[in-house]
Motif scaffolding. Structure first.
Motif, PDB file in Angstrom:
ATOM      1  N   PHE A   1       0.228  -2.252  -0.835  1.00 47.02           N
ATOM      2  CA  PHE A   1      -0.146  -0.934  -1.343  1.00 47.02           C
ATOM      3  C   PHE A   1       0.201   0.179  -0.353  1.00 47.02           C
ATOM      4  O   PHE A   1       0.526   1.295  -0.756  1.00 47.02           O
ATOM      5  N   ARG A   2       0.148  -0.113   0.928  1.00 45.76           N
ATOM      6  CA  ARG A   2       0.510   0.890   1.927  1.00 45.76           C
ATOM      7  C   ARG A   2       2.010   1.197   1.863  1.00 45.76           C
ATOM      8  O   ARG A   2       2.430   2.339   2.116  1.00 45.76           O
TER       9      ARG A   2
ATOM     10  N   ASP B   1       1.294  12.715  -2.703  1.00 43.78           N
ATOM     11  CA  ASP B   1       0.250  12.350  -1.744  1.00 43.78           C
ATOM     12  C   ASP B   1      -0.855  11.585  -2.460  1.00 43.78           C
ATOM     13  O   ASP B   1      -1.733  12.165  -3.091  1.00 43.78           O
ATOM     14  N   VAL B   2      -0.794  10.274  -2.375  1.00 43.01           N
ATOM     15  CA  VAL B   2      -1.773   9.414  -3.025  1.00 43.01           C
ATOM     16  C   VAL B   2      -2.129   8.289  -2.059  1.00 43.01           C
ATOM     17  O   VAL B   2      -1.263   7.772  -1.349  1.00 43.01           O
ATOM     18  N   SER B   3      -3.384   7.905  -2.001  1.00 43.68           N
ATOM     19  CA  SER B   3      -3.827   6.874  -1.064  1.00 43.68           C
ATOM     20  C   SER B   3      -3.548   5.479  -1.617  1.00 43.68           C
ATOM     21  O   SER B   3      -3.441   5.284  -2.837  1.00 43.68           O
ATOM     22  N   TYR B   4      -3.454   4.508  -0.719  1.00 43.82           N
ATOM     23  CA  TYR B   4      -3.202   3.138  -1.147  1.00 43.82           C
ATOM     24  C   TYR B   4      -4.368   2.578  -1.944  1.00 43.82           C
ATOM     25  O   TYR B   4      -4.195   1.697  -2.795  1.00 43.82           O
TER      26      TYR B   4
ATOM     27  N   LEU C   1       6.331   5.057   0.084  1.00 43.43           N
ATOM     28  CA  LEU C   1       7.466   5.389  -0.779  1.00 43.43           C
ATOM     29  C   LEU C   1       7.165   6.620  -1.637  1.00 43.43           C
ATOM     30  O   LEU C   1       8.028   7.488  -1.824  1.00 43.43           O
ATOM     31  N   LEU C   2       5.953   6.700  -2.158  1.00 42.08           N
ATOM     32  CA  LEU C   2       5.583   7.864  -2.951  1.00 42.08           C
ATOM     33  C   LEU C   2       5.486   9.116  -2.080  1.00 42.08           C
ATOM     34  O   LEU C   2       5.841  10.220  -2.524  1.00 42.08           O
ATOM     35  N   ALA C   3       5.027   8.952  -0.852  1.00 44.00           N
ATOM     36  CA  ALA C   3       4.924  10.098   0.052  1.00 44.00           C
ATOM     37  C   ALA C   3       6.299  10.690   0.352  1.00 44.00           C
ATOM     38  O   ALA C   3       6.435  11.913   0.518  1.00 44.00           O
TER      39      ALA C   3
END
Length: 230
Positions: free
Chosen positions: A30-31, A43-46, A36-38
């Motif tokens: 998940f990290r 900006d979304v947390s794992y 990759l999304l960052a």
């Protein structure tokens, strides 16, 4: 098919779908998905990504399963040992002769009762009756098939022929290392079942086909994903 609802979620549906797809299609923790999304300015947390996989992963997996045709009647069964929540567990797996995963069941034991539970699930849930059931030389399979009066279908101890089932464990082994093992039996069962549906859809065996065929298969897999979440 009724569309999946993404209401009451702060992020757009496309972001959620892409995060779930990355989590199950590739060997990423998940990290890694968060990073990759960052890179794309999201900006979304794992932990949020983990919640998305729990909420939407099984829904998409069930829709993938409904789209598949009937499996082959030649079944291959195998079990492996892994540590889940600090305890020794046995994920039991069944595939057909094309490598499609028929069912997967995480159990605490590797005995006859566990093999019997898997076989009963297969016989109840699969639309085709088995013609052959190939296993390794574990005695639990033979004892379970005796109770079901299916011993005449059993091909035991055929290690080379049972490579289809043995090889299907490899993606899970990679994910087990990536996620630093699973924390509970329920979470492992949920992940294994969801991952199997994604793996069947997107694993196109690229080393066995030509480039045009690969592009066609990838387009069909992307279309199946779009139809599942549309």
């Amino acid at each position: 098919m009724k569309p999946i609802s993404f209401k009451r979620h702060r992020f757009p549906a496309d972001v959620i779908r892409h995060a779930v797809l990355l989590s199950f299609r590739f060997s990423l923790c998940f990290r890694n998905v968060e990073a990759l999304l960052a890179q794309r300015g999201i900006d979304v947390s794992y932990e949020t990504i983990r919640c998305w996989t729990i909420t939407f992963g099984p829904l998409i997996a069930r829709r993938f399963k409904k789209r598949r045709g009937p499996p082959s009647p030649r079944w291959y069964l195998d079990e492996m040992v892994c540590w889940i929540g600090g305890r020794r567990m046995y994920p039991w797996r069944a595939v057909d002769d094309e490598g499609e995963i028929l069912d997967l069941l995480v159990q605490r034991r590797g005995d006859t009762e566990a093999a019997l539970r898997l076989l009963r699930r297969l016989l109840h849930n699969q639309p085709t009756e088995p013609q052959t059931i190939t296993t390794d030389d574990l005695a639990s399979y033979g004892a379970a098939l005796d109770q079901l009066d299916l011993r005449h279908l059993h091909w035991p101890g055929r290690l080379r022929e049972n490579n289809r089932a043995e090889n299907s464990h490899r993606p899970i082994r990679r994910r087990e290392r990536q996620q630093q093992r699973f924390k509970s039996k329920a979470s492992a069962q949920r992940f294994f079942t969801t991952h199997a549906a994604f793996y069947i859809t997107f694993n196109v065996q690229r080393h066995l086909i030509s480039r045009p065929t690969l592009r066609r298969f990838q387009a069909e897999a992307d279309a199946a994903m779009a139809a599942a979440v549309a």
